[in-house]
Design an enzyme around this catalytic site. Structure first.
Site, PDB file in Angstrom:
ATOM      1  CE  LYS A 172      -2.161  -0.944   3.777  1.00  0.00           C
ATOM      2  NZ  LYS A 172      -1.563  -2.259   4.008  1.00  0.00           N
ATOM      3  CD  GLU A 228       0.609   2.994   8.221  1.00  0.00           C
ATOM      4  OE1 GLU A 228       1.622   2.400   7.822  1.00  0.00           O
ATOM      5  OE2 GLU A 228      -0.408   2.397   8.601  1.00  0.00           O
ATOM      6  NE  ARG A 229       5.344  -0.553   9.466  1.00  0.00           N
ATOM      7  CZ  ARG A 229       4.159  -0.656   8.878  1.00  0.00           C
ATOM      8  NH1 ARG A 229       3.673   0.384   8.207  1.00  0.00           N
ATOM      9  NH2 ARG A 229       3.463  -1.767   8.957  1.00  0.00           N
TER      10      ARG A 229
END
Length: 464
Positions: free
Chosen positions: A154, A180-181
């Protein structure tokens, strides 16, 4: 400015007691004196007590601390000063490049544009990715979802879209990193910097390590900045065409689930918050195009356990114009981008929008792939030799089509060593038209793997 005091702290949820005559409104921002912590009012419990959610860490807070009401919702800086900067949920810079130089601020809670103000568009947005342009074309001012489980690409797909669209598109972009990261946020910043488009992007991050209140609101912060760019009129009274990237919309829902449980609401299906559809609607209804400007949004949607019927991705589906579904089976067979050509859809794939030729080729490609899918069981049991001649032809062409859908990405160049390819829509249509007509039946299928246009296939076949 009314003030109260903290009477209870449970994780990210804090109860504050005010005088009965000066209770703050729902969604008002409160400031804990002597700290950087901002709270947002979620519920009024009666007797002057409000239940709030913290927008940052609650470490070091204790009962009895004084809290001051700002009498307004959280507001964030907007305008050109935000471009090239990384900000948090409250609009504070986190890139150590000094304060954001703007006086202009907007509240993150706003009404969506009315029916009268909205405008639909059918202009196509070319991405340069063959499978997307052919089977699930994007519209300017539309909403696109990239659906996929863990590790099917993604973020890489989104980065490639940003690379292809944001660089070619002279307008402004806003990137909201939701839960997210941090590493990916860092990579994104450097990617934009290296390609000299940093001065056209505003970045808002509320990553995985942040408390749920922060992750729940960071998407609204990014959206508020995008709305301002869309609505800001130039000398001709026109707004702008803005790109909004959200990675990942599922984490927004997840933060809502965490907050909902902390606020004591009864969970609904699969443990999600009972207000799931409404919360998603509040965000998605604001991501829209008006008569003066447009917001084109591309959102990554994590699919828990690869189950598209999970309430979170299922709720997201309803709001989108195009859905790009990433498949683990396709990824495991080594075809990247791992986009499922039979599951991905777009409202733009209509002869009145894309033209008769494009529509017919797209549908013919899907027919061939669908027939191949049906024949796979027979092949597994009886082998290829038992098939009729025309079915054998379908299989050979389908395998070539599958491989031709693969494409080297610019953003993956550092890992693969293969230079990225951007294929114009005309080239894509020409290639698949020839494939379906049998013009390339003599070319071995490995020549179609990881190339750009059809001319590269022919050149590669000559070397084999």
């Amino acid at each position: 400015m009314s003030s109260g005091r903290i009477i209870q702290i449970i994780g990210a949820v804090i109860d504050v007691e005010f005088e009965r005559t000066s209770v703050p409104k729902i969604y008002d921002a409160l400031q804990v004196d002597g700290t950087e912590t901002t709270l947002e009012v979620q519920q009024q419990l009666g007797d002057g007590v409000v239940r709030t959610i913290a927008m940052g860490s609650t470490e070091g807070l204790k009962r009895g601390l004084t809290v001051t009401s700002t009498n307004a919702p959280i507001s964030v800086p907007v305008g050109t000063a935000t471009l090239g900067r990384i900000m948090d949920v409250l609009g504070r810079p986190i890139d150590e490049a000094g304060p954001v130089a703007t006086e202009e601020r907007l509240p993150i809670h706003r009404q969506a544009p009315s029916y009268a103000e909205q405008a639909a568009s059918t202009d196509l947005l070319e991405t340069g990715i063959k499978v997307i342009d052919l089977l699930c074309p994007f519209a300017k001012g539309g909403k696109v979802g990239l659906f996929g489980g863990a590790g099917v690409g993604k973020t890489v797909n989104m980065m490639e879209l940003i690379n292809n669209i944001a660089k070619a598109h002279s307008g402004l972009s806003v990137f909201a990193g939701v839960g997210e990261r941090t590493r990916e946020g860092n990579d994104f910043y450097h990617e934009m910097k290296d390609s000299n488009v940093l001065d056209k992007v505003a970045m808002v991050y509320g990553q995985m390590n942040e408390p749920p209140g922060n992750r729940l609101r960071v998407a609204l912060t990014g959206l508020t900045m995008a709305e301002y760019f869309r609505d800001e009129k130039d000398e001709n009274g026109k707004g702008r065409d803005v790109l909004l990237f959200v990675d990942n919309i599922y984490r927004y829902t997840l933060a809502g689930t965490e907050v909902s449980a902390l606020l004591g609401r009864m969970p609904s299906a699969v443990g999600y918050q009972p207000t799931l559809a409404e919360e998603m609607g509040v965000l998605q209804e604001r991501i829209t195009s008006t008569k003066s400007g447009s917001i084109t949004s591309i959102q990554a949607v994590y699919v828990p356990a690869d189950d598209l019927t999970d309430p979170s991705p299922a709720t997201t589906f309803a709001h989108l114009d195009a859905t790009v579904v990433l498949s683990r089976d396709i990824a495991s067979s080594g075809i990247y981008p791992a986009i499922d050509p039979l599951d991905s859809t777009s409202r733009q794939l209509d002869p009145l929008v894309v033209g008769q030729e494009h529509y017919e080729i797209a549908r013919a490609v899907q027919n061939v792939l669908q027939r191949y899918k049906e024949l796979k069981d027979i092949i597994a049991i009886l082998g290829m030799d038992e098939l009729a001649e025309e079915d054998k032809l379908v299989v050979y062409r389908a395998r070539k089509i599958q491989r031709f859908f693969s494409q080297p990405f610019h953003v993956a160049e550092v890992f693969t060593g293969a230079p990225g390819k951007l294929v114009p829509l005309k080239e894509t249509i020409r290639g698949f038209k020839g494939l379906l007509a049998g013009e390339y039946d003599h070319i071995p299928e490995q020549a179609f793997y990881m190339v750009g246009g059809i001319d590269e296939v022919i050149a590669k076949a000559e070397k084999l």
